[in-house]
Design a protein around this motif. Structure first.
Motif, PDB file in Angstrom:
ATOM      1  N   ARG A  17       0.887  -1.422  -0.102  1.00 12.67           N
ATOM      2  CA  ARG A  17       0.053  -0.004   0.062  1.00 12.67           C
ATOM      3  C   ARG A  17       0.861   0.916   0.004  1.00 12.67           C
ATOM      4  O   ARG A  17       1.809   0.758   0.420  1.00 12.67           O
ATOM      5  CB  ARG A  17      -0.767   0.088   1.026  1.00 12.67           C
ATOM      6  N   GLU A  18       0.286   2.507  -0.359  1.00 15.93           N
ATOM      7  CA  GLU A  18       0.460   3.634  -0.220  1.00 15.93           C
ATOM      8  C   GLU A  18       1.016   4.307   1.074  1.00 15.93           C
ATOM      9  O   GLU A  18      -0.789   4.411   1.027  1.00 15.93           O
ATOM     10  CB  GLU A  18       0.429   4.548  -1.684  1.00 15.93           C
ATOM     11  N   LYS A  59       6.626   9.499   1.005  1.00 14.11           N
ATOM     12  CA  LYS A  59       5.386   9.317   0.453  1.00 14.11           C
ATOM     13  C   LYS A  59       6.200   8.126   0.061  1.00 14.11           C
ATOM     14  O   LYS A  59       6.483   7.946  -1.548  1.00 14.11           O
ATOM     15  CB  LYS A  59       4.538  10.177  -0.095  1.00 14.11           C
ATOM     16  N   GLY A  60       5.484   7.221  -0.619  1.00 11.92           N
ATOM     17  CA  GLY A  60       6.038   5.573  -1.079  1.00 11.92           C
ATOM     18  C   GLY A  60       4.855   4.315  -1.066  1.00 11.92           C
ATOM     19  O   GLY A  60       4.335   4.124   0.350  1.00 11.92           O
ATOM     20  N   LEU A  61       5.338   3.508  -1.459  1.00 12.42           N
ATOM     21  CA  LEU A  61       4.448   1.910  -1.230  1.00 12.42           C
ATOM     22  C   LEU A  61       5.573   1.473  -0.034  1.00 12.42           C
ATOM     23  O   LEU A  61       6.799   1.384   0.064  1.00 12.42           O
ATOM     24  CB  LEU A  61       4.819   1.149  -2.363  1.00 12.42           C
ATOM     25  N   ASN A 119      10.569   3.239   0.553  1.00 14.62           N
ATOM     26  CA  ASN A 119      11.494   3.472  -0.354  1.00 14.62           C
ATOM     27  C   ASN A 119      12.571   3.000  -0.260  1.00 14.62           C
ATOM     28  O   ASN A 119      14.253   4.523  -0.436  1.00 14.62           O
ATOM     29  CB  ASN A 119      11.389   5.209  -1.015  1.00 14.62           C
ATOM     30  N   PRO A 125      -2.697   2.162  -4.064  1.00 11.27           N
ATOM     31  CA  PRO A 125      -1.364   2.339  -4.818  1.00 11.27           C
ATOM     32  C   PRO A 125      -2.379   3.291  -6.312  1.00 11.27           C
ATOM     33  O   PRO A 125      -3.063   2.101  -6.678  1.00 11.27           O
ATOM     34  CB  PRO A 125      -1.005   0.959  -5.972  1.00 11.27           C
TER      35      PRO A 125
END
Length: 239
Positions: A91-92, A186-188, A204, A219
């Motif tokens: 998930r992001e 922010k990222g997965l 990240n 995402p």
């Protein structure tokens, strides 16, 4: 996002109940010991070895209760924190962190200014704390901002991928007062790990405490794929 876990020393826990009983027993033991010492026969003193053994036993029980506290805390961390964090994989997320890894020649952060600033400086620091890039943004309104870095230092040299860099924000308003700011990444989420009793998620390529997550969403690629899928049957051609 953080899940509150009942601490091992709460009134309802097994260790807390055992400690309460141990305290009562220890107080009773000391009272009896004091009374026996006061009333012992001077010509036939009590055997001190017996009391020493009892004190050692009481200390051993107390140490066992402390061990139980640590075990209950470990089970609590493992049972709630890591299970909840595992559900974040794929998930992001947006999390409070100033660290980002340089990948494919770029790194990106988000930061929030609590109020408008008139003098804002954005600095990128390497793992040694050395400033490698300085930028003076022109959009300094209150709210969220995005800073994208091309991986080049102040001399224009491209830095190698894989390094972890930290974003530092210095903001002041028209009166010279400091403007509070918060840096996010922010990222997965690609991994979850327990280190020294703490649950860390990998975003990240950087590990962040899962309790620092402020938002979660599916995402964008997944959402776009689902929206692009046309499930409407095609009309039959007339004969």
């Amino acid at each position: 996002m953080a899940v509150d876990a009942t601490t091992a020393t709460s009134p309802g826990s097994t260790s807390a109940t055992g400690r309460t009983r141990l305290t009562e027993s220890f107080d009773t033991f000391l009272n009896l010991l004091t009374a026996q010492i006061k009333n012992q026969d001077p010509l036939s003193p009590m055997d001190s070895t017996q009391f020493t053994q009892q004190l050692v036993q009481m200390t051993g029980v107390e140490q066992q209760l402390l061990t139980n506290d640590l075990l209950e805390k470990l089970v609590s961390n493992t049972g709630s924190g890591i299970q909840t964090a595992v559900s974040l994989i794929g998930r992001e997320v947006r999390a409070v962190s100033a660290d980002a890894k340089l990948a494919a020649g770029k790194a990106e952060w988000n930061y929030k200014l609590d109020r408008e600033g008139t003098d804002v400086t954005v600095e990128v620091l390497n793992s040694s704390g050395k400033v490698v890039q300085v930028v003076k943004p022109t959009d300094n309104k209150a709210g969220d901002h995005t800073f994208s870095w091309n991986g080049k230092d102040r001399t224009g040299a491209q830095l190698p991928n894989g390094g972890t860099y930290t974003l530092r924000i210095t903001a002041k308003d028209g009166t010279g007062a400091d403007v509070p700011s918060t840096v996010f990444v922010k990222g997965l989420v690609t991994g979850v790990e327990q280190v020294d009793g703490k649950t860390l998620i990998t975003v990240n390529g950087v590990q962040i405490g899962w309790e620092k997550v402020t938002s979660i969403k599916q995402p964008e690629e997944t959402a776009e794929t689902e929206s692009d899928t046309d499930t409407t049957p095609e009309p039959e051609l007339a004969a």
